[in-house]
Design a protein around this motif. Sequence first.
Motif, PDB file in Angstrom:
ATOM      1  N   ILE A  81       9.660  -6.473  95.083  1.00 49.95           N
ATOM      2  CA  ILE A  81       8.374  -6.681  94.793  1.00 49.95           C
ATOM      3  C   ILE A  81       7.605  -7.449  95.993  1.00 49.95           C
ATOM      4  CG2 ILE A  81       8.649  -9.314  93.512  1.00 49.95           C
ATOM      5  CD1 ILE A  81       6.708  -8.015  91.351  1.00 49.95           C
ATOM      6  N   THR A  82       6.270  -6.857  96.002  1.00 47.48           N
ATOM      7  CA  THR A  82       5.620  -7.626  96.953  1.00 47.48           C
ATOM      8  C   THR A  82       4.739  -8.724  96.430  1.00 47.48           C
ATOM      9  OG1 THR A  82       3.674  -6.119  96.252  1.00 47.48           O
ATOM     10  CG2 THR A  82       5.065  -5.231  97.960  1.00 47.48           C
ATOM     11  N   GLN A  83       4.096  -9.366  97.330  1.00 47.37           N
ATOM     12  CA  GLN A  83       3.297 -10.616  96.926  1.00 47.37           C
ATOM     13  C   GLN A  83       2.218 -10.297  95.988  1.00 47.37           C
ATOM     14  OE1 GLN A  83       2.765 -13.818  99.676  1.00 47.37           O
ATOM     15  NE2 GLN A  83       0.921 -14.562  98.416  1.00 47.37           N
ATOM     16  N   VAL A  84       1.349  -9.145  96.400  1.00 47.43           N
ATOM     17  CA  VAL A  84       0.384  -8.824  95.612  1.00 47.43           C
ATOM     18  C   VAL A  84       0.881  -8.568  94.265  1.00 47.43           C
ATOM     19  CG1 VAL A  84      -1.630  -6.988  95.476  1.00 47.43           C
ATOM     20  CG2 VAL A  84      -1.162  -8.143  97.683  1.00 47.43           C
ATOM     21  N   SER A 130      10.943  -7.104 106.369  1.00 49.73           N
ATOM     22  CA  SER A 130      10.250  -6.202 107.035  1.00 49.73           C
ATOM     23  C   SER A 130       9.301  -5.070 106.320  1.00 49.73           C
ATOM     24  CB  SER A 130      11.125  -5.518 107.980  1.00 49.73           C
ATOM     25  OG  SER A 130      12.103  -4.973 107.317  1.00 49.73           O
ATOM     26  N   GLY A 131      10.026  -5.025 105.069  1.00 50.60           N
ATOM     27  CA  GLY A 131       9.169  -3.816 104.391  1.00 50.60           C
ATOM     28  C   GLY A 131       8.051  -4.297 103.181  1.00 50.60           C
ATOM     29  N   GLY A 132       7.831  -5.717 103.686  1.00 48.75           N
ATOM     30  CA  GLY A 132       6.730  -6.233 102.691  1.00 48.75           C
ATOM     31  C   GLY A 132       6.939  -6.709 101.431  1.00 48.75           C
ATOM     32  N   THR A 133       8.311  -6.951 101.211  1.00 44.76           N
ATOM     33  CA  THR A 133       8.348  -7.364  99.915  1.00 44.76           C
ATOM     34  C   THR A 133       8.855  -8.920  99.789  1.00 44.76           C
ATOM     35  OG1 THR A 133      10.816  -6.500  99.921  1.00 44.76           O
ATOM     36  CG2 THR A 133       9.150  -5.408  98.808  1.00 44.76           C
ATOM     37  N   LEU A 134       9.040  -9.631  98.811  1.00 42.81           N
ATOM     38  CA  LEU A 134       9.541 -10.886  98.924  1.00 42.81           C
ATOM     39  C   LEU A 134      11.152 -11.094  98.498  1.00 42.81           C
ATOM     40  CD1 LEU A 134       6.842 -12.425  96.595  1.00 42.81           C
ATOM     41  CD2 LEU A 134       6.972 -12.637  99.151  1.00 42.81           C
ATOM     42  N   GLU A 135      11.675 -11.895  99.594  1.00 38.90           N
ATOM     43  CA  GLU A 135      13.137 -12.126  99.454  1.00 38.90           C
ATOM     44  C   GLU A 135      13.349 -13.287  99.095  1.00 38.90           C
ATOM     45  OE1 GLU A 135      15.001  -8.640 102.478  1.00 38.90           O
ATOM     46  OE2 GLU A 135      14.767 -10.595 103.174  1.00 38.90           O
TER      47      GLU A 135
END
Length: 267
Positions: A182-185, A232-237
């Motif tokens: 999931i992304t932060q937004v 790198s894909g803009g998701t949260l790890e």
Amino acid sequence: MDLYRELMRSFSYGERGTVTSMSAAEILAYGQSMKTVSVEAHPLGDIVRMSDESAVLATYYRNNILHLFAMPSLVACAFVSNATVRTNDIQRLAWRIYPYIAAELFLRWNESELADVVTEVLICLERQGLIESDFERTEWRRPPPASERAMQLSLLAQATIQTIERYYLAIAILLKAGSGEITQVALEQRCQLMAQRMALLFGLNSPEFFDRAMFENFIDLLRSRGVVRLSSGGTLEFDEVLMRVATDAQFVLSEQIRHSILQVTHS
């Protein structure tokens, strides 16, 4: 009122301009004169209440002074679901949660001062009879559940418990989504919607509970402290560090609230 005055003295806030000199009856009369509270007669005792509109507006006044009670409230939260708590567990809980509370409420202590501040809070609460300790102060006990002191301790915890509930809601949603999913937004949007739903379900008159900016700031702080990271894909790890934060958040929440959050996030 004595508790509030001692808290002010203990943490060098001073009393003047902070704690009113009015009695409880005078405070109630003043609230009635301002039309912010009303008193309804009842055979078992008068009921003091606010209208829904006044309750929402009052949250802004509450937030202006919330930082004064943040540390005592954070310590009191440890006793919401626990009759007895070890000093080491209270210190660990404070160390884990304090950075997020401090950032939101602009608290003045740095993390190196935290252990001494927590100790001072515990001693202050003990002097007021809100908690008791063993001889070496390695373990602390809350008062009997039906006592007036237990009610005071519970009320003190309310100053920060909703903030911790909001943190746990965000963490629960992130854990459910999974690392790198999931992304932060998207997480911020989902947190806001879930918090709005909880506010409707449980009648929370606190606009900041579902304020998206609050969730954004919390997630930013999780990232800055290395609890979560951006892929790198803009998701949260994340890894097991987030699990430890979640475990301590659960430690201070009541079973009802924990189940409610899980129910909302899994519906």
